[in-house]
Design an enzyme around this catalytic site. Structure first.
Site, short mmCIF file in Angstrom:
data_model
loop_
_atom_site.label_atom_id
_atom_site.label_comp_id
_atom_site.label_asym_id
_atom_site.label_seq_id
_atom_site.Cartn_x
_atom_site.Cartn_y
_atom_site.Cartn_z
N CYS A 138 0.78 -1.44 0.18
CA CYS A 138 0.00 0.31 0.00
C CYS A 138 0.68 1.21 0.00
O CYS A 138 1.57 1.38 1.72
CB CYS A 138 -1.13 -0.12 1.28
SG CYS A 138 -1.42 1.62 1.71
N CYS A 173 0.28 3.80 3.04
CA CYS A 173 0.81 3.14 4.15
C CYS A 173 1.97 3.86 4.27
O CYS A 173 2.77 3.49 5.37
CB CYS A 173 0.61 1.96 4.14
SG CYS A 173 -1.43 1.32 4.29
#
Length: 98
Positions: free
Chosen positions: A23, A26
């Protein structure tokens, strides 16, 4: 995950970062969380939970998008944010419940 349940049930606020290695957004969270921890010290615990490795926890807490931050105290969810959160926003949330 037994440690997870122990941590979120403490009286000290615990911020859980639900993330995945793949991600992009993230990857922005670690330096933000490090700054929060540096600024707040023992006033908050911060843990990371990889949703790919901990599907049960992700399902239990309804994680549909990542990153998702959930702030627990005494086992209760007191704040939740999906997407990248900034240092000031996280610190304000912690201070409100500390």
């Amino acid at each position: 995950m037994s440690n997870f349940h122990e941590l979120i049930n403490r009286n000290t606020p615990t911020l859980v970062d639900f993330y995945a290695d793949w991600c992009g957004p993230c990857k922005l969270m670690p330096p933000i969380l490090n700054e929060v921890k540096s600024n707040m010290g023992s006033a908050v615990n911060i843990i990371k939970v990889d949703v790919d490795k901990n599907n049960k926890a992700a399902h239990k807490y309804g994680i549909r998008s990542i990153p998702t931050l959930i702030l627990f105290k005494n086992g209760k969810i007191l704040w939740r944010k999906t997407g990248v959160a900034q240092v000031a926003e996280i610190q304000q949330a912690v201070r409100k419940i500390a």
